[in-house]
Design a protein around this motif. Structure first.
Motif: not given
Length: 495
Positions: A301-316, A320-331
Motif C-alpha cells: 500500500e505504501i508503494a502504491a502511493r501517489d509519488g515516488r518512493v525508494l524502498m530498501f531491503l537487505d538482500t538481492k 527481486d521478489r518484492l519488485t515482482e509482487h509490486l508489478l503484479a499488483s499494478g505498481v
C-alpha cells in the motif's frame, strides 16, 4: 579537553566528557605536526586520535566563510556557469570550505549527504586545474568515490563546469568497457572520477599514472573504509604528488578514517556542517510498528502511493521478489542491486529519475551516491543494522533544503534493536502502531490500495532488441544502444 564547534573553529566547552575510545558524537580533527612524515615525505604529520579525532592545541585558522560565489577567487567562466545553472548562494559546507580549498589548503569536511559536498570539492578542484592541459595518461586531478553510481553522479554534477573551463573529465568505474576508459585516458584528461578498483586496473595496464595529480579528493571516505577499499585507496594516494592538495569529504567520519587523516592531510581546515540526517529539520523520521503477517500488505500500500518512493531491503533476492509482487499488483516498480549489470543499473536509475518508474526497490547499493529531485519518502522495509546505513539511506530524501520522510517498518522482535540504532544515530522518531488499510498509515505515507492490474516496465525503444541487420558493416540497433550506453558510462566531457 572536549571541544564544540563554533563557526569553522572548535572551542573548549565545560561540563562535557567522553570516555576514551568512544565517540562523543562530535567531529573533531587533529592537524599533524610539521616534524613528522607521511610515508617518508616531509610535511605530512600524524594526528592524535581519541574517540573520533582529537584536535591539537593550535591549528591554522580557517578563512572566513563566503556568503556568495561572487566573493570567491574563481575563474570568470566558472562564475558564469554557476549563474547559468541557477546556483547563486553557497550551501553552508560550500561557503565554509571553498575559500580555503581555493587557496590550496587541505580540507576535512563532514556534511550530511545532500548538503552540497560535490560542488564544495568539485569547484575547488576545477578552479585549481583551470588553464592547464594534461599529458596523455597523466591526469591533474583525481576524485575517488566508493560506488559506480556516485561516480556517475559526481561526473554529471561537474560536467557543465568542466566544459566551461575547457577541462576534460573522465569517469573510470567497473562494470563497463575498460577499453574505452583506457582510450580516454590515453587521449589525455585533466580530471578523473574513479572507483579504486578500476583505477588500479588501469594503472597496472599502463594506461594511467598519478604522479602529476596535484589535487586529490576522497568522497564518502568512510564507506570506502567500510567496503574494504582502504588498501587500494592508500596505494593510490601514495602515487599522487606528495606536495599536492588533499580534500576528504564524507557524511560520517569515524575511527575508520583516522589512517587517511594521519597519513595524507596536512594542517587541514576542518568543517562540520549538518552532522547527521537527524539534525535536518526538514526530515521526519517514523518508526511504524507492524505485525509480521501484515507487513507485506502495508508495504504494498505504501508503494502504491501517489509519488515516488525508494524502498530498501537487505538482500538481492528480497528486492527481486518484492519488485515482482509490486508489478503484479499494478505498481510501477524496478529493482536495483549489485546483481544487475551496470547498464541495467544506469537505465533503472534513469527511469526512476524521469518518472517512468514510481518505486525503486533497492539494496544498500542505492544508499549513497544517488540524487533524485523531489523524492520525499524513503522506506526501510528491512530495518538497517547500522546507524550509518540508516543515515545514508535516509539521506536520499530531504536533500538541498527539500522536505522528506524516512519510514522504517518494524515487527515486534525488531523494536529493541531499532530503538538502540536510533539512539546511536541521535534521532528521536515518531513511533506509530499501524495496520494495512488504516488511516495512520495513509496519513504518514500516503498509502493507498493498488489497482491490481499488472504492469510491465519496458526498456526504452532504442534499447529493445531488434532483428540483427544483415548488411555488411552495419550494427544492429541493440548493438548501437549498448555502445551508446557504454560511452555514457565512460563519461568523457570536453569543451
Amino acid at each position: 579537553m572536549n571541544r564544540t564547534r563554533t563557526n569553522d573553529r572548535f572551542t573548549p566547552t565545560r561540563g562535557e566528557s567522553a570516555a576514551p575510545g568512544k565517540s562523543s558524537g562530535r567531529f573533531v580533527v587533529a592537524a599533524p605536526s610539521r616534524h613528522s612524515t607521511r610515508s617518508g615525505a616531509p610535511g605530512r604529520r600524524p594526528a592524535q586520535v581519541q574517540g573520533e579525532f582529537a584536535l591539537p592545541a593550535t591549528i591554522t585558522p580557517a578563512m572566513p566563510a563566503a556568503a556568495s560565489f561572487a566573493d570567491l577567487d574563481m575563474p570568470a567562466e566558472l562564475l558564469a556557469e554557476l549563474g547559468r545553472q541557477g546556483v547563486t548562494v553557497p550551501f553552508p559546507i560550500q561557503g565554509a570550505t571553498l575559500p580555503n580549498s581555493l587557496a590550496g589548503r587541505d580540507v576535512l569536511g563532514r556534511g550530511r549527504t545532500g548538503s552540497g559536498k560535490t560542488l564544495a570539492f568539485g569547484l575547488a578542484l576545477l578552479a585549481r586545474t583551470a588553464r592547464q592541459r594534461a599529458e596523455p595518461r597523466q591526469p591533474l586531478g583525481l576524485i575517488l568515490v566508493p560506488t559506480r553510481e556516485l561516480a556517475q553522479q559526481v561526473t554529471d554534477a561537474l560536467t557543465p563546469y568542466a566544459r566551461a573551463l575547457k577541462l576534460r573529465l573522465a569517469t573510470v568505474v567497473g562494470g563497463v568497457s575498460i577499453g574505452r576508459q583506457a582510450s580516454a585516458l590515453r587521449g589525455g584528461v585533466e580530471v578523473v572520477v574513479a572507483t579504486p578498483g578500476r583505477l588500479k586496473d588501469l594503472i597496472e595496464r599502463g594506461d594511467c599514472r598519478l604522479d602529476q595529480v596535484r589535487v586529490t579528493v576522497l568522497d564518502e571516505a568512510d564507506q570506502m573504509a567500510d567496503m574494504g577499499f582502504m588498501p587500494q585507496v592508500t596505494a593510490l594516494l601514495d602515487q599522487v604528488r606528495p606536495e599536492g592538495q588533499r580534500m576528504l569529504f564524507s557524511a560520517t567520519l569515524d575511527r575508520n578514517v583516522d589512517l587517511l587523516v594521519r597519513r595524507y592531510l596536512s594542517d587541514p581546515v576542518v568543517h562540520s556542517v549538518d552532522p547527521s540526517a537527524g539534525a535536518v529539520t526538514t526530515m521526519e523520521h517514523h518508526v511504524l510498528q507492524v505485525h509480521g503477517g501484515d507487513k507485506h500488505a502495508a508495504t504494498t500500500e505504501i508503494a502504491a502511493r501517489d509519488g515516488r518512493v525508494l524502498m530498501f531491503l537487505d538482500t538481492k533476492h528480497a528486492v527481486d521478489r518484492l519488485t515482482e509482487h509490486l508489478l503484479a499488483s499494478g505498481v510501477r516498480a524496478a529493482a536495483l542491486h549489485g546483481g544487475k549489470s551496470q547498464p541495467q543499473r544506469t537505465r533503472t536509475l534513469t527511469q526512476f529519475k524521469s518518472g517512468h518508474v514510481d518505486v525503486l526497490v533497492a539494496t544498500n547499493v542505492a544508499a549513497r551516491g544517488i540524487h533524485v529531485d523531489h523524492l520525499d519518502l524513503v522506506v526501510n522495509v528491512d530495518p538497517p543494522t547500522d546507524h550509518k546505513d540508516y543515515l545514508h539511506r535516509g539521506g536520499r530524501t530531504a536533500r538541498a533544503g527539500e522536505s522528506g520522510s524516512v519510514v522504517t517498518l518494524v515487527v515486534p522482535h525488531q523494536r529493541r534493536a531499532m530503538a538502540r540504532l536510533m539512539a546511536t544515530a541521535g534521532i528521536v522518531p515518531q513511533i506509530t502502531q499501524v495496520s494495512s488499510g488504516d488511516e495512520a498509515l495513509h496519513r504518514i505515507t500516503g498509502s493507498r490500495t493498488p489497482s491490481g492490474v499488472p504492469v510491465v516496465i519496458a526498456a526504452p525503444v532504442a534499447e529493445r532488441p531488434k532483428r540483427r541487420a544483415t548488411t555488411r558493416g552495419r550494427r544492429s540497433p541493440a548493438s548501437a544502444a549498448r555502445r551508446a550506453s557504454a560511452q555514457r558510462s565512460t563519461g568523457v566531457a570536453a569543451a
